[in-house]
Structure formats: C-alpha cells, structure tokens
Design an enzyme around this catalytic site. Structure first.
Site, PDB file in Angstrom:
ATOM      1  N   ASP A  31     -10.734  -0.823  -0.265  1.00  0.00           N
ATOM      2  CA  ASP A  31     -10.887  -2.250  -0.572  1.00  0.00           C
ATOM      3  C   ASP A  31      -9.541  -2.893  -0.873  1.00  0.00           C
ATOM      4  O   ASP A  31      -9.307  -4.045  -0.499  1.00  0.00           O
ATOM      5  CB  ASP A  31     -11.860  -2.436  -1.743  1.00  0.00           C
ATOM      6  CG  ASP A  31     -13.309  -2.355  -1.264  1.00  0.00           C
ATOM      7  OD1 ASP A  31     -13.603  -2.948  -0.214  1.00  0.00           O
ATOM      8  OD2 ASP A  31     -14.118  -1.689  -1.912  1.00  0.00           O
ATOM      9  N   GLU A  40      -8.955  -1.797  -7.050  1.00  0.00           N
ATOM     10  CA  GLU A  40      -9.222  -1.972  -5.621  1.00  0.00           C
ATOM     11  C   GLU A  40      -9.187  -3.438  -5.221  1.00  0.00           C
ATOM     12  O   GLU A  40      -9.545  -3.788  -4.105  1.00  0.00           O
ATOM     13  CB  GLU A  40     -10.550  -1.318  -5.225  1.00  0.00           C
ATOM     14  CG  GLU A  40     -11.746  -1.757  -6.022  1.00  0.00           C
ATOM     15  CD  GLU A  40     -13.037  -1.063  -5.591  1.00  0.00           C
ATOM     16  OE1 GLU A  40     -13.102  -0.457  -4.503  1.00  0.00           O
ATOM     17  OE2 GLU A  40     -14.011  -1.139  -6.363  1.00  0.00           O
TER      18      GLU A  40
END
Ligand code: PEP
Ligand code: MG
Length: 537
Positions: free
Chosen positions: A452, A428
């Site tokens: 993210d 992420e």
C-alpha cells in the site's frame, strides 16, 4: 503449440493439465419428472454424498483448527439428518418436481423460518440451512465445490480470481494459476505466492472450454504460459522444473541456520500468513515467527461474521502451533479488494482510498471489539502481538489504544488469563511514514506495508494491471519513506520491520539491512530464499 506472456507472481515451473475455471453461477430450474422413485433415490444419494463430504471436512478441520472450529461441519451433517427437512424435500419431489428444485424449496422454507425467530443464535441458522442445501444442490447438478472437477492437480486458468475464491481453493488440487487479469501485487497474487504455486497474472490469452484437459506449462521465470508444447519443449520444461525443485531442496539446508551476514548483522525473518493452516508452512520454512497474520481472511468466503469464539480458536491454534515464536495479528483489513457481503459496505468511487481497515473498525467498534477480545483471550497461549492497518494519524492510534484498554479491562474482570501483547501499527500510508517520529512514541513497533505504501506514494492502483510496468517498486520515494520510518522507530527505541511483498525482493535485502530494518516478513515460500540472501552479504 501456443505461447502467452503474463506477469509472473512466483518464479517456478508447473507442467500439467489445464482447467478453465469459470465463476460458479449455476441456476436451479424447475422441471417435471415422471419417475418419482428414481428422483427420490437421486436426492437420497446426494444427501449421503453431502454427509460424507462434511465428515471429511470435519476431520480435516479437526487437525487444522481444532474441535471447536470443526464442530460446524458436524452440525451441518446432523442438519442433513433432520426428518422435517428431509420430509419437506420429499413432499415436493412427490409432486413430480426435480430434486434440485425441491431442495431449494425446502431451503427457502427453513431459512425463512429460522430468520423470523427472535433468538439471535437461531436466526443465524438460516445461513447454515442455505449452506447445506446448496451443497446438496451442487452435488445433484454435478458442480464441484471449488469448481475443480478432478482429483488430479491442474493448472488453473481463469479470467480473474477474487481473494475469496482463491482462499476457498484446495491447494492440493492446483499446480499453478494463470489469469487474464490481475496485478502482481493483488491479494490473489499474494495468496498464490503464499501457497508456493507458480502463477502468472495479466496474461494475454483468451481461454475457452476447449482448453480443458490440454497440457500446459507455466514458466514463472520467463512469465510464459505455453499450451500444448511440442515434445522438445515439454522435455526441456520438465528438466527445468526438476532443476527448480532441486534448487528449492538445496535451500532446505539453510533450515536451522541464523539470518546473519558475514559481518555479523542479524535480522529476523518471519512469515506472512492468511489462514490458520498456513502456520504449518511457516514452521516448515523455519520462519522465526509470523510477521503478518492477515486476519481478514477469516472473514472472507463466508456469509456471517466469525464469532469471538471462532476467532479465538483460530488465533489460539496459530499461537500454539508457533510454540512461543512471535505471532503478529493484523486486525481486519476489509474493504478495497477484500469485499464481504455481510459487512454491507456501500459501493465506492475509490475503494482503496475509502472505507476500509481501521476506518471500519473505529466506526463500527462492535466488530473491532469482538476481534480484540478473541486475540487477547488467545494471547495466553503464546507470544501474540497486534498491529493496526491503514493508520494515518496519532489520534487514530490513541483511539485504538483506548478501545484496547477497555477490552483488556473487561476480560480481566471476566477472569480471562492474558499474555503480554506488543502493539504496533502498519506504516503503509505516506502520512504515517512522514509522521513516524510522532507515531513511534505511541506504539511498540512498526511494520512497513510496502504494497500500500507504494500504491499511495506513487499514486498507482495496485489492482490496475495496466500500471504494472510503470510502477517502479524500487522508486527512491518509497525507499526514502522506508528509511525515514526505520530511523524514527530507532530514535524512539522501538523496532521496525517490513511485511509488504518488497521484503522478499532479494535485490533490496542489503539496502534494507543498511537501513537497519529489524525484521523482514515474507511469504513462507520466500523465507529460505531471503535467509540465503542475508547470509550471502
Ligand atoms: C501492505 O500493504 O504492504 C500489506 C502488507 O498489507 P496488504 O497487502 O494486506 O494490504
Ligand atoms: Mg496494506
């Protein structure tokens, strides 16, 4: 009739009465009373009501999370029967003071007494005294626990909601959320989605007290919130709502069917959950497993760290409910928007780029070890897997694996049975995606966190509602990083899934299958929708 536009979080329609939710900052004021007997009667009645609430909470928790976890409500109920505590309240009331104030005085006296004890267990009881006392104070002041005063489900309108506030709310009392602030990728939005409730964020409105009780309509398809619709529009919205419900029912027919394209390509569709009872929604949506258990929600909305025992019960309950299906538990991702007072985190300039997730766990291993012990102990009861959030380097993964080995070694010596546990990481951060070939040699799987990954790749704060329109969730840079990550996984012989919100974007389902993505983990409410998209390819 007034219409307000917002950003839709879940495509659905709700019609009902509006409740304007305001932050719970009630303040107890000391007042003189003349009728002491009546005041004593009032406090006694409040204690009885509190005990009834706790009995109901115990019964509910017993079903959802098991006896060990439910016990706390029983203990709280017994504390409300403690003679010394009751006497302390009554003594203050007898001086001619209001019951709310008397309860807070008793609370402070007992909490201080517990806090000054040497024994760690007794020290922790200070939080329980505060908890039970505040319950009684809220009852005396007529403030509902979650702020929702009626039993009739409402359209909850708020300025903003934190993940802790959302997680505490009783889903059965809410038809939809509409907030002035917030972005569609925030955790509050994710929670609304996991509750399968229509929701709008970033809505251009100025709610006020007068809105309470008025009829509202939330149109998650068009991103509109309508207050006091005229009869014609109301009829039309009720018709569309019924159609939406019928469409959902049609998806039910896909239960028990494979996630397979017409040319035979298969993919796992798992569910994302945040709390133990969400596993029921995952099961009822026929998810193949849990692809992301956001374990940090076990830490939110409370005053102390969840103990190893409490966490063990939660993980074990989910594993047992899922009956042998895979359950991927993400170790805690506290920090950024998920704030917990008792972690004592310092304020930061850039919390999303700050002290969070695995960074906290590696810096404060005692917190991490407690969680890992709980997961490994629970692993004897199903197919547990663990993944670690916010990884940026191979060194971090190696350090994590050392701690895991230490925990496993200790549990073995202590005689705990354990199951085989796959270890994976969340990809992420752009760093993890770029070095995915190296990382793939260290773990059993990747799970791509597109929420993210998108924010860090595009330098777009996922909490910032102003950037929502400039944030292209299909940006080629993000898609390229996903493709790279999947390729690196397969080159190393491991599997790769996606657990960010993008996994449920059916405009990309075919693209993801073409990339070779092995698993899509989505909110329980999206499982069947994604299954349909796969089968339609
Ligand atoms: C993500 O970042 O995509 C993710 C799944 O984790 P979270 O949304 O909890 O940060
Ligand atoms: Mg994330």
């Amino acid at each position: 009739m007034n219409k307000y536009s917002g950003k839709s979080v879940l495509k659905g329609i709700a019609v009902g009465r509006i409740f304007w939710y305001q932050k719970q900052d009630y303040q107890v004021v000391k007042t003189e009373i003349t009728d002491i007997d009546a005041e004593i009667g009032r406090y006694k009645q409040a204690i009885e009501t509190a005990k009834e609430q706790l009995t109901a909470l115990y019964d509910e928790a017993l079903v959802n999370v098991g006896e060990d976890h439910a016990m706390i409500f029983d203990i709280h109920r017994m504390m409300l029967e403690d003679d010394d505590y009751l006497e302390a309240i009554e003594d203050v009331v007898k001086e001619g003071v209001n019951a709310e104030y008397a309860v807070e005085m008793a609370q402070d006296q007992f909490a201080e007494m517990f806090a000054s004890m040497d024994d760690e267990y007794m020290k922790a009881r200070a939080a329980d005294v505060k908890d039970i006392s505040q319950r009684v104070v809220r009852i005396l002041m007529g403030v509902a626990e979650d702020g929702i005063p009626t039993d009739e489900p409402v359209i909850l309108v708020a300025d903003d909601l934190t993940p802790s506030e959302t997680v505490k709310m009783d889903k059965n009392k809410i038809l939809a959320f509409v907030t002035v602030r917030g972005s569609s990728n925030s955790h509050t939005a994710i929670l609304a989605r996991s509750m399968n409730l229509p929701a709008l964020v970033n809505t251009a409105m100025e709610p006020s007290e007068e809105w309470n009780g008025k009829v509202g309509v939330v149109d998650g398809f068009n991103g509109e919130f309508i207050m006091e619709p005229d009869q014609e529009l109301l009829d039309e919205m009720i018709r569309r709502k019924n159609q939406w419900v019928a469409d959902l029912e049609a998806l039910e027919l896909l239960k028990g069917k494979d996630n397979v394209t017409s040319d035979g390509r298969k993919v796992h569709i798992y569910a994302n959950i945040g709390k133990v009872s969400d596993a029921d929604a995952a099961l009822s949506a026929d998810a193949g497993g849990i692809g992301l258990f956001r374990s940090e929600f076990l830490y939110l909305g409370r005053d102390t760290f969840p103990t190893e025992e409490e966490q063990y019960v939660s993980y074990k309950t989910v594993l047992e409910k899922m009956e042998g299906r895979k359950v991927i538990i993400r170790t805690l991702d506290i920090g950024a928007d998920k704030k917990v007072d008792y972690f004592n985190l310092e304020p930061e300039e850039n919390p999303a780029l700050g002290y969070r997730a695995i960074r906290i766990c590696l810096d404060r291993p005692e917190i991490f070890i407690t969680q890992l012990r709980a997961i490994y102990r629970a692993s004897a009861y199903g197919q547990a897997a663990i993944m670690f959030p916010m990884i940026v380097s191979v060194e971090e993964v190696r350090r994590v694996k050392e701690i895991v080995e230490q925990v496993k070694g200790e549990l073995k010596v202590e005689g705990y049975p354990m199951g085989g546990v796959e270890l994976g990481i969340m990809v992420e951060t752009p760093a993890a995606a770029v070095i995915s070939a190296e990382l793939a040699k260290e773990v059993d799987f990747f799970s791509i966190g597109t929420n993210d990954l998108t924010q860090y790749t595009l330098a777009v704060d996922r909490q910032n509602q102003k950037l929502e329109s400039t944030c292209n969730t299909h940006h080629p840079a993000v898609l390229k990083l996903i493709e790279m990550t999947v390729q690196s996984a397969h080159d190393a012989g491991i599997w790769a899934g996606i657990c960010g919100e993008l996994a449920a974007d059916t405009d990309l389902t075919e693209t993801f299958l073409d990339m070779g993505v092995d698993e899509l983990s989505v909110s329980p409410s999206a499982v069947l929708k994604v299954r349909k998209a796969v089968r339609d390819i």
